[in-house]
Scaffold this motif. Structure first.
Motif, PDB file in Angstrom:
ATOM      1  N   SER A 130      13.352  -3.085   8.543  1.00  0.00           N
ATOM      2  CA  SER A 130      13.896  -3.363   7.213  1.00  0.00           C
ATOM      3  C   SER A 130      14.423  -4.791   7.125  1.00  0.00           C
ATOM      4  O   SER A 130      14.271  -5.452   6.097  1.00  0.00           O
ATOM      5  CB  SER A 130      14.974  -2.347   6.835  1.00  0.00           C
ATOM      6  N   MET A 170       7.773   0.819   8.056  1.00  0.00           N
ATOM      7  CA  MET A 170       9.151   0.555   8.481  1.00  0.00           C
ATOM      8  C   MET A 170       9.704   1.793   9.172  1.00  0.00           C
ATOM      9  O   MET A 170       9.671   2.877   8.606  1.00  0.00           O
ATOM     10  CB  MET A 170      10.039   0.211   7.280  1.00  0.00           C
ATOM     11  N   VAL A 229      16.576  -3.502   1.121  1.00  0.00           N
ATOM     12  CA  VAL A 229      15.713  -2.446   1.631  1.00  0.00           C
ATOM     13  C   VAL A 229      16.532  -1.194   1.914  1.00  0.00           C
ATOM     14  O   VAL A 229      17.625  -1.269   2.470  1.00  0.00           O
ATOM     15  CB  VAL A 229      14.984  -2.908   2.911  1.00  0.00           C
ATOM     16  N   LEU A 281      15.991   1.829   4.134  1.00  0.00           N
ATOM     17  CA  LEU A 281      15.127   2.317   5.201  1.00  0.00           C
ATOM     18  C   LEU A 281      14.868   3.815   5.089  1.00  0.00           C
ATOM     19  O   LEU A 281      13.744   4.280   5.290  1.00  0.00           O
ATOM     20  CB  LEU A 281      15.727   1.992   6.573  1.00  0.00           C
TER      21      LEU A 281
END
Length: 124
Positions: free
Chosen positions: A67, A61, A84, A86
């Motif tokens: 994400s 990612m 998520v 990031l």
């Protein structure tokens, strides 16, 4: 004459490289066309309704589109709620039913990423 042609070719390669890099800086690695991935909202956002919590470190990612893809892979299914981070390259996953590491790895793999580590934080 040949030196001039080589210099022009090298200059063109540099210009295209710089343009590509600038596009990535302004639009993210996956959204080069300016399009952003639309986030899928989970059906149930109340964390108290989820009996199981998992933490995953995810490789690959690099931008908000990445994400969003990982979140969408889970949030598009019933019984999942993913968030998520990031910056930390992690995801918190809340599930109503138990989830095996193998199942989680497959869902993330289909989204185009890889789980580096998987741990259960809470199970009832």
């Amino acid at each position: 004459m040949a030196t001039g042609i080589i210099c022009i070719i090298l200059l063109m390669i540099c210009v295209f490289g710089i343009k590509s890099y600038a596009k990535r800086l302004s639009h993210g690695c996956c959204g080069g066309g300016g399009d952003t991935v639309k986030k899928v909202k989970p059906g149930d956002r109340d964390k108290s309704h989820y009996a199981h919590t998992y933490r995953m470190e995810i490789e690959g990612m690099t931008c908000s589109n990445c994400s969003a893809r990982v979140e969408n892979a889970f949030n598009g299914q019933d019984g999942f709620y993913a968030q998520v981070d990031l910056g930390k390259r992690t995801a918190l996953l809340y599930t109503k039913q138990p989830l095996t590491e193998k199942e989680a790895r497959e869902i993330v793999r289909k989204a185009g990423y890889r789980i580096h580590s998987f741990q259960c934080l809470h199970e009832n």
